[in-house]
Write an enzyme that holds these catalytic residues in place. Structure first.
Site, mmCIF file in Angstrom:
data_model
loop_
_atom_site.group_PDB
_atom_site.id
_atom_site.type_symbol
_atom_site.label_atom_id
_atom_site.label_comp_id
_atom_site.label_asym_id
_atom_site.label_seq_id
_atom_site.Cartn_x
_atom_site.Cartn_y
_atom_site.Cartn_z
ATOM 1 C CG ASP A 30 -2.099 0.900 1.065
ATOM 2 O OD1 ASP A 30 -3.233 0.412 1.077
ATOM 3 O OD2 ASP A 30 -1.864 2.113 0.870
ATOM 4 C CB ALA A 256 -38.691 -0.151 2.818
ATOM 5 C CB CYS A 264 -20.005 -1.253 -3.495
ATOM 6 S SG CYS A 264 -18.331 -1.754 -3.145
HETATM 7 C C1 UDX Z 1 -11.541 -0.622 -3.451
HETATM 8 C C2 UDX Z 1 -12.284 0.040 -4.573
HETATM 9 O O1 UDX Z 1 -12.644 1.363 -4.151
HETATM 10 C C3 UDX Z 1 -13.542 -0.721 -4.872
HETATM 11 O O2 UDX Z 1 -14.163 -0.175 -6.029
HETATM 12 C C4 UDX Z 1 -13.196 -2.135 -5.190
HETATM 13 O O3 UDX Z 1 -14.394 -2.895 -5.322
HETATM 14 C C5 UDX Z 1 -12.298 -2.752 -4.125
HETATM 15 O O4 UDX Z 1 -11.175 -1.925 -3.804
HETATM 16 P P1 UDX Z 1 -11.826 -0.392 -0.943
HETATM 17 O O5 UDX Z 1 -10.904 -1.485 -0.543
HETATM 18 O O6 UDX Z 1 -12.984 -0.047 -0.080
HETATM 19 O O7 UDX Z 1 -12.413 -0.653 -2.354
HETATM 20 O O8 UDX Z 1 -10.924 0.910 -1.197
HETATM 21 P P2 UDX Z 1 -10.143 1.701 -0.106
HETATM 22 O O9 UDX Z 1 -10.635 1.366 1.242
HETATM 23 O O10 UDX Z 1 -10.145 3.101 -0.595
HETATM 24 O O11 UDX Z 1 -8.671 1.074 -0.225
HETATM 25 C C6 UDX Z 1 -7.873 1.347 -1.322
HETATM 26 C C7 UDX Z 1 -6.424 1.212 -0.826
HETATM 27 O O12 UDX Z 1 -5.538 1.356 -1.908
HETATM 28 C C8 UDX Z 1 -6.078 2.276 0.206
HETATM 29 O O13 UDX Z 1 -5.521 1.663 1.331
HETATM 30 C C9 UDX Z 1 -5.030 3.140 -0.503
HETATM 31 O O14 UDX Z 1 -4.037 3.629 0.387
HETATM 32 C C10 UDX Z 1 -4.420 2.138 -1.479
HETATM 33 N N1 UDX Z 1 -3.805 2.754 -2.646
HETATM 34 C C11 UDX Z 1 -4.490 3.721 -3.333
HETATM 35 C C12 UDX Z 1 -2.523 2.319 -3.048
HETATM 36 O O15 UDX Z 1 -1.926 1.469 -2.406
HETATM 37 N N2 UDX Z 1 -1.957 2.882 -4.146
HETATM 38 C C13 UDX Z 1 -2.593 3.860 -4.851
HETATM 39 O O16 UDX Z 1 -2.022 4.341 -5.831
HETATM 40 C C14 UDX Z 1 -3.892 4.304 -4.440
HETATM 41 C C1 UDX Z 2 -22.503 -4.391 -1.350
HETATM 42 C C2 UDX Z 2 -22.864 -5.741 -1.964
HETATM 43 O O1 UDX Z 2 -23.787 -6.396 -1.093
HETATM 44 C C3 UDX Z 2 -21.611 -6.599 -2.117
HETATM 45 O O2 UDX Z 2 -21.938 -7.817 -2.743
HETATM 46 C C4 UDX Z 2 -20.617 -5.823 -2.983
HETATM 47 O O3 UDX Z 2 -19.421 -6.562 -3.143
HETATM 48 C C5 UDX Z 2 -20.289 -4.497 -2.341
HETATM 49 O O4 UDX Z 2 -21.491 -3.737 -2.131
HETATM 50 P P1 UDX Z 2 -21.982 -3.385 1.004
HETATM 51 O O5 UDX Z 2 -22.100 -2.103 0.237
HETATM 52 O O6 UDX Z 2 -20.825 -3.598 1.888
HETATM 53 O O7 UDX Z 2 -22.003 -4.619 -0.055
HETATM 54 O O8 UDX Z 2 -23.260 -3.509 1.951
HETATM 55 P P2 UDX Z 2 -24.723 -4.108 1.806
HETATM 56 O O9 UDX Z 2 -24.955 -4.938 2.988
HETATM 57 O O10 UDX Z 2 -24.930 -4.663 0.463
HETATM 58 O O11 UDX Z 2 -25.647 -2.785 1.957
HETATM 59 C C6 UDX Z 2 -25.483 -1.756 1.010
HETATM 60 C C7 UDX Z 2 -26.476 -0.666 1.369
HETATM 61 O O12 UDX Z 2 -27.819 -1.077 1.076
HETATM 62 C C8 UDX Z 2 -26.465 -0.241 2.837
HETATM 63 O O13 UDX Z 2 -26.566 1.164 2.908
HETATM 64 C C9 UDX Z 2 -27.722 -0.879 3.404
HETATM 65 O O14 UDX Z 2 -28.271 -0.090 4.456
HETATM 66 C C10 UDX Z 2 -28.650 -0.838 2.191
HETATM 67 N N1 UDX Z 2 -29.673 -1.877 2.205
HETATM 68 C C11 UDX Z 2 -29.305 -3.183 2.134
HETATM 69 C C12 UDX Z 2 -31.015 -1.505 2.237
HETATM 70 O O15 UDX Z 2 -31.330 -0.317 2.306
HETATM 71 N N2 UDX Z 2 -31.968 -2.471 2.211
HETATM 72 C C13 UDX Z 2 -31.644 -3.806 2.142
HETATM 73 O O16 UDX Z 2 -32.537 -4.642 2.128
HETATM 74 C C14 UDX Z 2 -30.272 -4.163 2.114
#
Ligand code: UDX
Ligand code: UDX
Length: 436
Positions: A30, A256, A264
């Site tokens: 990272d 709901a 995501c």
């Molecule tokens: C990320 C993407 O945002 C998401 O779309 C994908 O599905 C999974 O990877 P997430 O792990 O939640 O999701 O991202 P984030 O928590 O922002 O972590 C990204 C990491 O990459 C950070 O720790 C950041 O420091 C690192 N990074 C970013 C690098 O190591 N090099 C870079 O150039 C930019």
């Molecule tokens: C989601 C997808 O579920 C996962 O498969 C993908 O890889 C990343 O995005 P995440 O965003 O971590 O995962 O959370 P999730 O539990 O899916 O909830 C997403 C959002 O939907 C939350 O804000 C939750 O409050 C909302 N939600 C979920 C609802 O409003 N109603 C529901 O019935 C379920």
């Protein structure tokens, strides 16, 4: 097998830890030195239930290492997963700067065959751009492949999702790439079940957007039904129950509320709409999914205004800063809308969240927010409680005690976390979403 993961965020760190727990040797890279320092001290830069034990166990076993150098990571393993951030850009499309940066640095350091795997959610066709970029920066005349392996992890249950996947989707252009990925996932699929699906790269990239957008569509659908239920005098939770017993519909993601958030759904739906526009299809259905989701927050805000009449100088307790329970992630959380909006109306806001306060302050550094780690202290003197996440601590709150500390016992339940009859029996004025 040796594996390098670049990006130790919610996805990269969970993926790397679970790969090492399955017996692989993993190096997590990272560019955020603070994060790597924390990890080297055994501290977790993110909250994910069960992650710290897995990381500690595998660091001790020598199967999990950390570094800030992509060069080191390129030398360490021939399979490199890209799990860096792909945050929404200015116009909303995915910002692929970091993905491109990783491809470039790996290409500059490659001296033999490597497989680069897109773990981050990227728009379809990204692999073609990545390949072209790598060819420009290759120093040695070596072969390489780019594959797609989208993640389906939910925050708060990411370890379970990573070790018990329904399916592993890989998009590959060569048998060699497919075989390498099959070997990597073999122990995980053997232990946790799930199917290994090989397809072409663009199909794999699209599978992620299509899956997440469908889940978001399901949520916006039930939120629209909730609006109709309120107007027609029906109960959306009963309707959802009735729908969900049909296995073709299923009970999940029919809850709901104030709308979906997270890192995501909003980003993936947006990216899918843009990608569709780019290939010449106007995805009106998804644009409506976004519209419904955006209006949900305003719909709940109207309930607050209707209940309080005058918002100015009222005290409002907000339960839940993160976008959902069991996570500290506040990306696209409803609190990012409600806290500033209520403060703008000159309400006094106090918030409770067990773990997301720090991330909230990072997200909105200019918004002063009083917080409390105690639900009753947070609600003391409040004219209204707004429920934004369904933490167990909230669902199991002592309603009589809550009522006793509030100025007026009013609850707006944005997550339908409570049973209306129970809350009203406790003497509250209670409003939720879709339950007349
Ligand atoms: C990320 C993407 O945002 C998401 O779309 C994908 O599905 C999974 O990877 P997430 O792990 O939640 O999701 O991202 P984030 O928590 O922002 O972590 C990204 C990491 O990459 C950070 O720790 C950041 O420091 C690192 N990074 C970013 C690098 O190591 N090099 C870079 O150039 C930019
Ligand atoms: C989601 C997808 O579920 C996962 O498969 C993908 O890889 C990343 O995005 P995440 O965003 O971590 O995962 O959370 P999730 O539990 O899916 O909830 C997403 C959002 O939907 C939350 O804000 C939750 O409050 C909302 N939600 C979920 C609802 O409003 N109603 C529901 O019935 C379920």
């Amino acid at each position: 097998m040796k594996i390098t993961i670049v990006g130790t965020g919610y996805v990269g760190l969970v993926t790397g830890a679970c790969f090492s727990d399955a017996g692989h040797e993993v190096m997590c890279v990272d560019n955020n030195e603070k994060k790597i320092e924390m990890l080297l001290k055994g501290e977790m830069p993110i909250y994910e239930p069960g992650l710290d034990e897995i990381v500690e166990r595998n660091v001790k076993a020598g199967r999990l290492k950390f570094s800030t150098s992509i060069a080191e990571g390129t030398k360490f393993a021939k399979v490199i997963f890209i799990a860096v951030g792909t945050p929404p850009g200015v116009g909303g499309e995915a910002n692929l700067t970091y993905v491109e940066q990783v491809g470039r640095e790996v290409a500059e350091n490659m001296t033999d065959y490597h497989l680069l795997v897109e773990k981050s959610t990227v728009p379809a066709k990204t692999s073609e751009h990545l390949k072209r970029t790598m060819r420009k920066y290759l120093k040695a005349d070596v072969d390489f492949d780019v594959a797609s392996n989208p993640e389906f992890l939910r925050e708060g249950t990411a370890i379970v999702d990573a070790t018990h996947p329904d399916r592993i989707v890989v998009g590959v252009e060569s048998a060699r790439a497919g075989d390498l990925l099959e070997e990597i996932y073999k122990p995980i699929l053997a232990a946790g079940g799930g199917q290994f699906l090989r397809m072409n790269v663009t199909s794999a990239e699209l599978t992620k957007h299509a899956s997440n957008s469908f889940l978001a569509l399901k949520i916006s659908y039930i939120n629209a039904v909730a609006r109709i239920c309120e107007m027609a005098g029906a109960d959306v939770e009963q309707v959802a129950k009735g729908m969900g017993l049909d296995p073709r519909i299923g009970p999940r993601f029919l809850h709901a509320g104030v709308g979906y958030g997270g890192s995501c759904f909003p980003k993936d739906v947006d990216a899918f709409v843009r990608l569709s526009d780019a290939v010449g299809y106007d995805f009106k259905l998804l644009k409506e999914v976004q519209q419904i989701n955006k209006s949900q927050r305003e719909f709940v805000m109207q309930k607050i205004k209707r209940e309080l009449w005058v918002v100015q100088d009222k005290k409002i307790a907000i339960f839940g800063l993160a976008f959902k329970p069991e996570t500290d992630d506040v990306r696209e959380a409803p609190s990012l809308y409600f806290v500033p909006a209520l403060q703008e109306m000159k309400a006094k806001v106090v918030a409770w969240d067990p773990i997301a306060e720090g991330k909230f302050r990072e997200a909105l550094p200019d918004v002063p927010l009083e917080t409390s780690q105690d639900l009753y202290e947070c609600a003391t003197g409040a004219d209204l409680v707004l429920v934004l996440t369904e933490w167990d601590a909230v669902k199991n709150i002592d309603l009589a005690k809550l009522k006793s500390v509030m100025t007026t016992p009013v609850m707006i339940d944005g997550r339908n976390a409570f049973d209306p009859a129970t809350v009203r029996a406790a003497g509250f004025t209670y409003h939720s979403v879709g339950r007349a």
